[in-house]
Scaffold this motif. Structure first.
Motif, PDB file in Angstrom:
ATOM      1  N   THR A  23      38.323  37.204  30.648  1.00 26.75           N
ATOM      2  CA  THR A  23      37.008  37.820  30.795  1.00 26.75           C
ATOM      3  C   THR A  23      35.956  36.917  30.163  1.00 26.75           C
ATOM      4  O   THR A  23      36.232  36.207  29.186  1.00 26.75           O
ATOM      5  CB  THR A  23      36.957  39.222  30.157  1.00 26.75           C
ATOM      6  N   CYS A  33      39.095  37.835  35.774  1.00 24.90           N
ATOM      7  CA  CYS A  33      40.055  37.637  36.855  1.00 24.90           C
ATOM      8  C   CYS A  33      41.461  37.466  36.292  1.00 24.90           C
ATOM      9  O   CYS A  33      41.648  37.127  35.126  1.00 24.90           O
ATOM     10  CB  CYS A  33      39.683  36.423  37.703  1.00 24.90           C
ATOM     11  N   LEU A  83      43.693  45.317  39.798  1.00 29.23           N
ATOM     12  CA  LEU A  83      42.227  45.376  39.782  1.00 29.23           C
ATOM     13  C   LEU A  83      41.634  43.978  39.595  1.00 29.23           C
ATOM     14  O   LEU A  83      40.744  43.564  40.339  1.00 29.23           O
ATOM     15  CB  LEU A  83      41.748  46.308  38.662  1.00 29.23           C
ATOM     16  N   PHE A  84      42.132  43.229  38.606  1.00 31.23           N
ATOM     17  CA  PHE A  84      41.563  41.921  38.301  1.00 31.23           C
ATOM     18  C   PHE A  84      42.107  40.817  39.205  1.00 31.23           C
ATOM     19  O   PHE A  84      41.527  39.732  39.260  1.00 31.23           O
ATOM     20  CB  PHE A  84      41.755  41.586  36.817  1.00 31.23           C
ATOM     21  N   GLN A  87      40.694  42.366  43.505  1.00 31.32           N
ATOM     22  CA  GLN A  87      39.309  42.766  43.755  1.00 31.32           C
ATOM     23  C   GLN A  87      38.397  41.622  43.340  1.00 31.32           C
ATOM     24  O   GLN A  87      38.677  40.927  42.370  1.00 31.32           O
ATOM     25  CB  GLN A  87      38.938  44.014  42.948  1.00 31.32           C
ATOM     26  N   GLY A  89      34.690  40.502  41.903  1.00 31.00           N
ATOM     27  CA  GLY A  89      33.517  41.005  41.211  1.00 31.00           C
ATOM     28  C   GLY A  89      32.252  40.895  42.050  1.00 31.00           C
ATOM     29  O   GLY A  89      31.224  41.463  41.698  1.00 31.00           O
ATOM     30  N   VAL A  92      32.934  44.572  43.609  1.00 34.06           N
ATOM     31  CA  VAL A  92      33.381  45.687  42.777  1.00 34.06           C
ATOM     32  C   VAL A  92      33.047  45.406  41.317  1.00 34.06           C
ATOM     33  O   VAL A  92      33.253  44.283  40.847  1.00 34.06           O
ATOM     34  CB  VAL A  92      34.919  45.854  42.919  1.00 34.06           C
ATOM     35  N   ASP A  93      32.537  46.419  40.605  1.00 27.89           N
ATOM     36  CA  ASP A  93      32.362  46.289  39.162  1.00 27.89           C
ATOM     37  C   ASP A  93      33.689  46.675  38.509  1.00 27.89           C
ATOM     38  O   ASP A  93      33.988  47.854  38.318  1.00 27.89           O
ATOM     39  CB  ASP A  93      31.230  47.173  38.655  1.00 27.89           C
ATOM     40  N   LYS A  94      34.485  45.680  38.193  1.00 26.66           N
ATOM     41  CA  LYS A  94      35.814  45.927  37.629  1.00 26.66           C
ATOM     42  C   LYS A  94      35.727  46.649  36.290  1.00 26.66           C
ATOM     43  O   LYS A  94      36.609  47.428  35.944  1.00 26.66           O
ATOM     44  CB  LYS A  94      36.558  44.597  37.451  1.00 26.66           C
ATOM     45  N   ARG A  97      35.867  50.347  36.094  1.00 25.11           N
ATOM     46  CA  ARG A  97      37.159  50.908  36.483  1.00 25.11           C
ATOM     47  C   ARG A  97      38.237  50.749  35.417  1.00 25.11           C
ATOM     48  O   ARG A  97      39.415  51.001  35.692  1.00 25.11           O
ATOM     49  CB  ARG A  97      37.615  50.257  37.783  1.00 25.11           C
ATOM     50  N   CYS A  98      37.846  50.283  34.219  1.00 20.32           N
ATOM     51  CA  CYS A  98      38.811  50.148  33.128  1.00 20.32           C
ATOM     52  C   CYS A  98      38.096  50.360  31.799  1.00 20.32           C
ATOM     53  O   CYS A  98      36.873  50.292  31.727  1.00 20.32           O
ATOM     54  CB  CYS A  98      39.506  48.789  33.170  1.00 20.32           C
ATOM     55  N   GLY A 160      41.389  38.757  45.776  1.00 24.79           N
ATOM     56  CA  GLY A 160      40.075  39.327  46.023  1.00 24.79           C
ATOM     57  C   GLY A 160      39.134  38.362  46.736  1.00 24.79           C
ATOM     58  O   GLY A 160      38.085  38.764  47.213  1.00 24.79           O
TER      59      GLY A 160
END
Length: 163
Positions: A23, A33, A83-84, A87, A89, A92-94, A97-98, A160
């Motif tokens: 991150t 990612c 998710l990472f 998907q 970014g 999608v705003d990852k 969602r976490c 993604g």
């Protein structure tokens, strides 16, 4: 693709290394990612190298970031890895969602990953279709009982972004 290229791909496909989520934050933007190309590259001083796809939004944010957080994905975090890893970014705003906590320079520390380290970005180098980011760790969290999510599980995800 040459014969040597094919052989190297076949060899590497046999490896089952741990997966990481990297991150970053810069200019009010968050990105992250799933990363499979990563390794410790020095013992003293400690250094770590992560490679981020140049097609990835995380790469665009990491070019401006001062630090990064590298999370060892736990074996039971399939949803987070997906998710990472599957998907982008861009769509999608990852981070909505976490669960996460702001770390150095606002960089997200993912609550579900108990093994992580924060690091200063000290260099960026072209590495084919990826950018190699050299890191100088300065903070960390650890849970020695946690087992890693591995490459062979992650390769089932659709990326993604284009490869």
């Amino acid at each position: 693709m040459t014969s040597a290229d094919r052989t190297v791909h076949e060899l590497v496909a046999q490896l089952d290394y741990p997966m990481f989520i990297v991150t970053v934050a810069a200019g009010g933007e968050l990105a992250g990612c799933l990363v499979g190309f990563a390794t410790q590259c020095s013992v003293d001083p400690p250094r770590f190298l992560v490679c981020i796809s140049e097609k990835n939004r995380t790469f665009r944010v990491a070019r401006r970031a001062k630090s990064a957080v590298v999370h060892l994905v736990p074996s039971d975090a399939t949803g987070l890895a997906e998710l990472f890893g599957s998907q982008t970014g861009d769509d999608v705003d990852k981070f909505e969602r976490c669960e996460w906590t702001a770390g150095p320079d606002g960089t997200p520390i993912l609550d579900e990953c108990r093994n992580w380290f924060a690091a200063r970005i000290i260099d960026r180098m072209p590495a084919g279709d990826h950018c190699a980011v050299l890191l100088d760790p300065f903070d960390a969290g650890s849970d020695t009982g946690e087992h890693p999510f591995t490459f062979h599980r992650a390769r089932r995800f659709e990326p993604g972004h284009e490869a």
